[in-house]
Enzyme design. Structure first.
Site, short mmCIF file in Angstrom:
data_model
loop_
_atom_site.label_atom_id
_atom_site.label_comp_id
_atom_site.label_asym_id
_atom_site.label_seq_id
_atom_site.Cartn_x
_atom_site.Cartn_y
_atom_site.Cartn_z
N ILE A 12 36.81 40.96 25.19
CA ILE A 12 35.71 41.93 25.28
C ILE A 12 36.24 43.28 25.75
O ILE A 12 36.82 43.36 26.82
CB ILE A 12 34.63 41.44 26.27
N LYS B 238 38.26 39.59 39.00
CA LYS B 238 37.76 40.38 37.88
C LYS B 238 36.67 41.36 38.31
O LYS B 238 36.66 42.51 37.87
CB LYS B 238 37.25 39.44 36.78
N VAL C 35 40.05 41.28 32.24
CA VAL C 35 38.63 40.98 32.44
C VAL C 35 37.97 40.68 31.10
O VAL C 35 38.07 41.48 30.16
CB VAL C 35 37.90 42.18 33.09
#
Lengths: 436, 436
Positions: free
Chosen positions: B136, B205, B132
């Site tokens: 990040i 996701k 995902v």
């Protein structure tokens, strides 16, 4: 169910938030750890003020050793802030084999080395997510999932009070003093706001970020620190005309075996996500050799967000305790032996673009004199505004430079300020527009 | 120095990035873990294509069991993507007692339960930060430092291809088909872009984010999923007139023992930080009961950012192995026994504000008929634009509604679309403006 006993030193706003979170989300936390986290003792000098949290009899004490020396307590949370007695308490907790969770950036920025060394000797962990960016989980990210990266830069808006003041000055064209007064009335600024508005709190925080990102000790005294008290509505307006917002930015960069670490009002291009971080929100932006740029935004202070970060650390330590892991991670993410002592580049050696504002008498030849002085110091001009015309009076002349060395800028400004056609000290604001 | 042996299955773009990171930053990683991470074996069907990474002889193999069954290998990285044979390989690695790191959102969204259960039985960890948001570190944050929070919402721009296409459509007024073609030429979209542009990748996701935030299994088939292929330049322009940008937003909300999970083009107010996340960048925004709103922005895909997330997971598992921690954390952050099975609220029951566009004949009384149909279904109108006038021809009528129930909106649209003064199917885009 297994129990992990936690002790708390300091029952102020954040302390009350932590107690509230541990009680209110007790079941959730057990579902995530498999244990019950028991807040066994809370020490504070004031145990009579009602903090709005329902505690069992005997939890509150004025005797800090009931927290620091209780053999049942595995994790001590330090939330009194400041250097002393926080330092003594943290060191004593470590000596007694407690893992320590703290929100105290001032303490760690100045006495981190001593504390980390003691923790290494005693085999305990020291976690401090709440010390930077309130609830934003940036330190965990740097030490954790981003650990594979060589970081190049870390930038941040790290003080909610300053960001609130600058945001209101920008939105309302208001003056610093007026906005500070309202901020104090609203509780966004303290009665003595020095640590916040003079950038000291921000410097504490960037020193921790730099230590984690670059694996180095930081000599706190060498951090160039300039606050926001001299930022004027006039400069904010000129910044807007040139497409910038002024933010109190903390900057850390790696540079050939040295580090740049500085805190000062900075012009950031409008439209960059960091320029849009307004009010009491904080933001941190990292660039790493693999992850590229990554940015975090969240509430940088306050009872609840700070409690989120403190309890997050407590949960992480608890998971390690339950899994039988002794000192799974070192405080800075790097093993203690691998932490370097990179020198800070003196501010005169940095290279930046600059906004310069001169208060000049409106006479022929003034601009030529200023431009000449800048040229003599190898400073080239990108653009210029001379506002208004009123013969004999003082007019602002604003110059945006190309990249220049700070020592040259300062030498040029000293020359220019000595001209008899210049009234008062000239203004310098650094520009950061190499952000992707 | 201690060594931890790592095996890699799948030597495509991301696999090559992982190998590059492990080799290039080997020293840095030892400084942070105290161990040398050795990439011992890489299995792929194609071991002749030059991936630009210098590997020792014998590292590459076409025999996947040399990775999955090697008793020296402690951590297996799965990067082949898709359901099979990824599922078989991951299950076999777990059976052989390997910790698993994967970037495979499709696999986990559909077969996560089976994989997590096997990992629990075998006492190994399964980490998937790279599944995902590319680089990040949002999953680590949810499971780690933010774990004390009861989350209320999780929203995100989770697919770089869609965000790139919508950004260019917005900036250039270009049509979907033209931008998709350029995106394919530039390598930002695949030859068969269905998974991306129809929102399926985004749904994979958000199902993982919802599982981690709310501690629940998610029935993937029940996620309402609408892609961007029907977004038109006309609607993007109207959105701008009303102060919105259109983004493909994934939304997860907790709602009284049920969850809302949906993916669709969404209007977001201009000026909100999430509306400014453009191009191939991704962003995730969480709200928790203590942390408040916290937002992450970064590169959502690509060789290097994804490698950062994969290696971050490998480092985390390595630290646990070195500290002697067996299965320090469960895959979803919640203990497996505590994971619930919350039902997904049917799309008809959601409440939202809506943008509606009708292609109406420019005749008297049309607006009254549309407004009447909406009123009959308890839908109240916030504002309306009727663009242009050209008797007898079709004109767009745009209506922004107040909050309404989706089933009422759909019933009203079915009625309106049957009017003989309406040409073609009406357009519906949901609005998300309760963002702080």
């Amino acid at each position: 169910m297994e129990e992990i006993h936690v002790g708390l030193v300091g029952f102020g706003t954040v302390g009350a938030g932590v107690a509230k979170l541990l009680l209110q989300n007790e079941k959730l936390i057990s579902e995530k750890t498999g244990a019950r986290l028991v807040l066994k003792k809370i020490a504070d000098l004031d145990i009579t003020t009602d903090r709005g949290v329902q505690l069992a009899d005997g939890v509150l004490t004025t005797d800090v050793d009931q927290v620091l020396c209780d053999p049942q307590i595995a994790i001590v949370i330090e939330l009194i802030g400041g250097y002393e007695p926080a330092r003594t308490f943290v060191m004593r907790a470590i000596e007694h084999g407690k893992h320590v969770v703290t929100a105290n950036k001032a303490l760690l920025a100045l006495h981190g080395d001593e504390i980390y060394a003691a923790a290494a000797r005693r085999g305990v962990e020291v976690l401090f997510e709440a010390a930077v960016g309130g609830g934003i989980p940036v330190l965990s990210a740097i030490k954790g999932n981003l650990a594979g990266n060589n970081f190049q830069t870390v930038l941040g808006i790290l003080n909610g009070t300053c960001n609130y003041i600058l945001t209101r000055m920008t939105q309302e064209g208001a003056d610093f003093g007026d906005v500070l007064k309202t901020a104090q009335e609203l509780g966004y600024a303290e009665a003595d706001p020095t640590f916040d508005i003079e950038g000291i709190d921000t410097a504490h925080k960037i020193s921790l970020l730099v230590s984690l990102c670059f694996g180095t000790r930081v000599d706190f005294k060498s951090i160039y620190t300039e606050g926001i008290s001299s930022v004027s509505a006039l400069d904010i307006n000129f910044a807007r005309d040139f497409g910038y917002k002024i933010k109190l930015l903390a900057i850390g960069k790696r540079d050939n075996g040295r580090i740049e670490v500085r805190v000062h009002p900075t012009m950031i291009p409008v439209g960059h996500p960091i320029a849009d971080v307004d009010g009491v929100f904080n933001s941190i932006r990292l660039t790493g050799d693999f992850v590229g740029a990554v940015m975090f935004i969240g509430r940088g202070a306050g009872m609840d967000p700070t409690a989120s970060a403190v309890v997050g650390d407590v949960i992480e330590v608890s998971r390690s305790i339950l899994a039988g892991a002794v000192r799974r991670s070192a405080p800075l993410g790097y093993l203690d032996d691998s932490v370097a002592t990179l020198p800070i580049k003196p501010i005169g050696e940095i290279v930046s673009k600059y906004y310069l504002r001169f208060s000049a008498q409106d006479k022929p030849g003034v601009l030529a004199k200023i431009a000449g002085a800048l040229g003599n110091h190898n400073i080239s001009i990108e653009s210029m505004i001379q506002q208004g015309r009123s013969a004999g009076e003082t007019v602002p002349i604003v110059i945006m430079t190309h990249e220049a060395k700070e020592s040259e800028i300062r030498a040029a400004l000293a020359e220019i300020d000595a001209f008899d056609v210049i009234n008062g000290k000239s203004i310098l604001i650094r520009i950061e527009d190499n952000l992707e």
